[in-house]
Design a protein around this motif. Structure first.
Motif, PDB file in Angstrom:
ATOM      1  N   VAL A 196       0.839  -1.204   0.000  1.00  0.00           N
ATOM      2  CA  VAL A 196       0.000   0.000   0.000  1.00  0.00           C
ATOM      3  C   VAL A 196       0.874   1.254   0.000  1.00  0.00           C
ATOM      4  N   GLU A 197       1.913   1.251   0.837  1.00  0.00           N
ATOM      5  CA  GLU A 197       2.835   2.392   0.890  1.00  0.00           C
ATOM      6  C   GLU A 197       3.509   2.609  -0.462  1.00  0.00           C
ATOM      7  N   LEU A 254      -4.335   2.532 -10.000  1.00  0.00           N
ATOM      8  CA  LEU A 254      -3.604   2.546  -8.727  1.00  0.00           C
ATOM      9  C   LEU A 254      -4.548   2.806  -7.560  1.00  0.00           C
ATOM     10  N   SER A 255      -5.463   3.738  -7.761  1.00  0.00           N
ATOM     11  CA  SER A 255      -6.436   4.068  -6.711  1.00  0.00           C
ATOM     12  C   SER A 255      -7.285   2.842  -6.370  1.00  0.00           C
ATOM     13  N   PHE A 256      -7.708   2.103  -7.395  1.00  0.00           N
ATOM     14  CA  PHE A 256      -8.498   0.883  -7.183  1.00  0.00           C
ATOM     15  C   PHE A 256      -7.681  -0.154  -6.409  1.00  0.00           C
ATOM     16  N   LYS A 265      -3.252   8.789 -20.381  1.00  0.00           N
ATOM     17  CA  LYS A 265      -2.564   7.569 -19.942  1.00  0.00           C
ATOM     18  C   LYS A 265      -2.302   7.618 -18.430  1.00  0.00           C
ATOM     19  N   LEU A 266      -1.803   8.758 -17.954  1.00  0.00           N
ATOM     20  CA  LEU A 266      -1.529   8.917 -16.521  1.00  0.00           C
ATOM     21  C   LEU A 266      -2.818   8.845 -15.713  1.00  0.00           C
ATOM     22  N   ASN A 267      -3.879   9.436 -16.252  1.00  0.00           N
ATOM     23  CA  ASN A 267      -5.170   9.425 -15.567  1.00  0.00           C
ATOM     24  C   ASN A 267      -5.686   8.000 -15.410  1.00  0.00           C
ATOM     25  N   SER A 268      -5.538   7.203 -16.468  1.00  0.00           N
ATOM     26  CA  SER A 268      -5.964   5.799 -16.430  1.00  0.00           C
ATOM     27  C   SER A 268      -5.129   5.012 -15.415  1.00  0.00           C
ATOM     28  N   GLU A 269      -3.834   5.270 -15.411  1.00  0.00           N
ATOM     29  CA  GLU A 269      -2.945   4.586 -14.462  1.00  0.00           C
ATOM     30  C   GLU A 269      -3.273   4.985 -13.027  1.00  0.00           C
ATOM     31  N   LEU A 270      -3.625   6.256 -12.820  1.00  0.00           N
ATOM     32  CA  LEU A 270      -3.999   6.722 -11.482  1.00  0.00           C
ATOM     33  C   LEU A 270      -5.270   6.041 -10.993  1.00  0.00           C
ATOM     34  N   GLU A 271      -6.237   5.869 -11.889  1.00  0.00           N
ATOM     35  CA  GLU A 271      -7.483   5.178 -11.520  1.00  0.00           C
ATOM     36  C   GLU A 271      -7.209   3.733 -11.139  1.00  0.00           C
TER      37      GLU A 271
END
Length: 678
Positions: free
Chosen positions: A231-232, A443-445, A435-441
């Motif tokens: 998580v960290e 990662l958030s999940f 692309k970054l936005n998709s990766e952030l989503e």
């Protein structure tokens, strides 16, 4: 940590070698470097980051950090060296930190990175002994861990985000590391490992059930630690990608075709962040309302039956009681009826009165009737109030969700418009952002999924740990190994309690300091504090008490974050000077690039005055317009060293200028920047 000097060779705008000496005086603790935009202020800040950690926060990372003039003047095949040296002192020791990179000049002014980074740390002790560190990165991290450097070497244009809600977890870890509390966590982990090892030894001479349970507890503990670590790591990756996305979005505002659309997107994103915070807060209020009224809701069936029963008896004339038992007893004792006739002389009267007394009321029954009637009435009113409150919260929640949904539709339209702009750079940036936005989503999940699993893992671990401890208590004569397990677990629990206690203590101390510093600067009647999740919160007074101040200007957010950072430095210094057993703290500089950009003159003066007094060493990279005026007035008495950044330009404007402090004509045929002491 006090920085004495930095020497830069062929890094970004700086061609050949430039040096800066920083003031280390107690009274003259400010060093200021001022110059025009684009002359190299941000490059100076990143020179520290690259030297210490090999990273930068440029849009292109570390790809284009070699000076262009050095490339153009080199012969094809020639080796070009990039070199940064930082000299600083810490706890009576002097450090020389050197990072070098080599490149080979290729045809057409291209270069090949030879991937031959040299990183060296030399430490001279107070006894005069010079030691070259065998693990230089570890040595630097002992002085200033990489995770902490954004709080001491920061870009003023991004500072308002440092103490935001998305940073709270990272801030908590950074502060715990800064104060030395991570050592307590490590001690707890080591003790748990020791306990697991003792149990392995004990399992060898125990029954199968103990062996299986011991292995299960060890596995659960390992899974738990791995999940927390993961998580960290994911959160760190999330923050890095989020900052990259912000950099891309900032760059989109530099193009005329996408500037307005990107600004609209930023406004919508900002509104959505506030809406998301409101949605979360609304969910919390709904939960608290339901929890507080669950007894009222669940008892509605019973209350309704009671109400029907009371109504029925009221209609029959049984309730409320018209005649009470003590009254009948008095009549019998006095032998006289209410009509004046004797009771005992009339046949059947006494028997009738005694029979009536069986259904007559008394004080206790009357009290119960009154209580039940009042309770039924109150319950009905409370249930109505609960329904109205829940309906109001639900309506607000639906409104927030609808507004967010509409904003998201607008954001999708903006993305399509920017993506269709006929400009290759804009199109590439928008694709990178998507692309970054998709990766952030994603990662958030992943973070949410892991965080949801941790409580269940922990509950299973605790349950099986208790079962294992009970088995160990029952083992015959408590062997030495079992005593060791018990002692180790007890000490680990004590360290866990110490960690919680000290973390809360540091948070309260920091919260108090932040509010004091914030109060000296801010003009509004608001207060700042750090909540239990280490989120920096701002409250304002209202007719209904203190409420969260969600709307803040960019300048106010900068003041908030500067108050936060200067308070961290102040608290770290105090803990370092106290030399306690558990708190480490430290002396740290405050290195700021353009920290006054979004502030008005009054705020500039107060912030400059405040940071100059709170940190032992302050280094400011500032534009001419920001420096002249209130900032200069606030800092002038504290300035020990001052430098001017001079940009050497090949433009006709520079050629025709007779005299300019910050712009000169380049006779070398290339553009570069130099430093000049004032």
């Amino acid at each position: 940590m006090k920085i004495n000097k930095i020497t830069i060779t062929n890094f970004r705008q700086f061609w050949k070698t430039e040096s800066l000496n920083f003031s280390t005086s107690k009274n003259k603790n400010v060093t200021v470097i001022h110059g025009a935009n684009g002359s190299g202020k941000t490059s100076l800040l990143n020179a520290f980051k690259w030297c210490f950690y090999g990273t930068t926060d440029f849009d292109t990372g570390t790809e284009n950090i070699l000076n262009e003039a050095a490339i153009q003047h080199a012969a094809t095949g020639e080796i070009i060296e990039l070199n940064i040296t930082v000299m600083f002192e810490q706890d009576g020791c002097y450090y020389d930190v050197v990072r070098k990179a080599k490149y080979r000049k290729l045809p057409d002014n291209k270069v090949e990175d030879l991937k031959t980074i040299v990183f060296k740390v030399q430490k001279t002790t107070d006894k005069g002994e010079t030691i070259t560190s065998e693990s230089p990165q570890s040595e630097i991290n002992k002085v200033l861990p990489e995770s902490l450097h954004p709080y001491f070497f920061f870009n003023g244009e991004r500072i308002e985000k440092l103490a935001g809600v998305n940073e709270s977890g990272q801030i908590k870890e950074a502060i715990k590391r800064l104060m030395g509390l991570k050592q307590i966590e490590r001690a707890e982990r080591h003790l748990k490992k020791a306990s697991a090892n003792f149990r392995k030894i004990n399992a060898q001479s125990s029954d199968t059930h103990y062996q299986v349970l011991s292995e299960s507890v060890a596995k659960l503990n390992e899974d738990l630690e791995n999940s927390k670590k993961k998580v960290e790591e994911l959160k760190v990756e999330y923050q890095e990608k989020r900052k990259r996305k912000e950099d891309v979005e900032k760059k989109l505002t530099t193009f005329n075709e996408s500037k307005l659309l990107q600004e609209q997107r930023e406004l919508l994103n900002s509104e959505n962040e506030n809406l998301e915070a409101d949605i979360i807060d609304n969910e919390r209020q709904r939960k608290e309302l339901i929890d507080a009224n669950r007894a009222i809701v669940l008892s509605q069936g019973l209350v309704k039956k009671c109400e029907e029963l009371v109504d029925l008896n009221r209609k029959k004339g049984l309730l409320p009681y018209k005649v009470r038992a003590p009254f009948i007893d008095d009549l019998i004792e006095q032998d006289i009826c209410i009509c004046g006739r004797a009771i005992h002389n009339h046949g059947g009267v006494l028997e009738s009165l005694n029979k009536a007394k069986e259904t007559a009321g008394n004080d206790e029954l009357d009290e119960i009737y009154s209580s039940v009637s009042s309770l039924i009435k109150n319950q009905s009113n409370d249930f109505k109030s609960y329904r109205y409150a829940l309906k109001d919260l639900t309506k607000k929640q639906e409104g927030n969700r609808n507004r967010k949904r509409i904003n998201e539709e607008k954001l999708s339209e903006i993305s399509l418009k920017i993506g269709s702009i006929k400009n290759n750079e804009v199109s590439t940036l928008e694709q990178l952002r998507d692309k970054l936005n998709s990766e952030l989503e994603d990662l958030s999940f992943d973070i949410r999924q892991l965080e949801s699993q941790i409580p269940e893992l922990f509950a299973t671990f605790m349950k099986e740990s208790r079962e294992l401890e009970n088995l160990e208590k029952k083992q015959k004569e408590h062997s030495l190994i079992v005593n060791r397990i018990t002692a180790t677990n007890n000490v680990a629990k004590a360290f866990n309690e110490l960690n919680d206690c000290f973390t809360d203590q540091v948070r309260n101390n920091l919260s108090e300091r932040v509010n004091i510093t914030f109060g000296k600067i801010i003009r509004k009647n608001v207060r700042a504090y750090i909540d239990e999740d280490f989120k920096l919160c701002i409250e304002k007074q209202s007719m209904h008490g203190d409420i969260e101040a969600k709307e803040q200007s960019t300048g106010e957010r900068q003041v908030t974050s500067l108050s936060f950072i200067s308070s961290i430095i102040s608290l770290a210094k105090e803990k370092h000077e106290q030399k306690g057993k558990f708190f480490k703290g430290g002396l740290y500089p405050l290195v700021m690039d353009s920290p006054f950009g979004a502030l008005d003159d009054d705020y500039r003066f107060k912030v400059a005055e405040c940071v100059a007094n709170l940190a032992d060493q302050v280094i400011i990279f500032v534009s001419n317009s920001q420096w002249n005026g209130n900032v200069k007035e606030a800092c002038l008495d504290r300035v020990g060293n001052s430098y001017r950044l001079i940009h050497h330009s090949t433009t006709d404007l520079a050629k025709n200028l007779e005299h300019n402090e910050y712009l000169r004509y380049s006779t070398e045929g290339v553009e570069f920047s130099t430093l000049e002491e004032v």
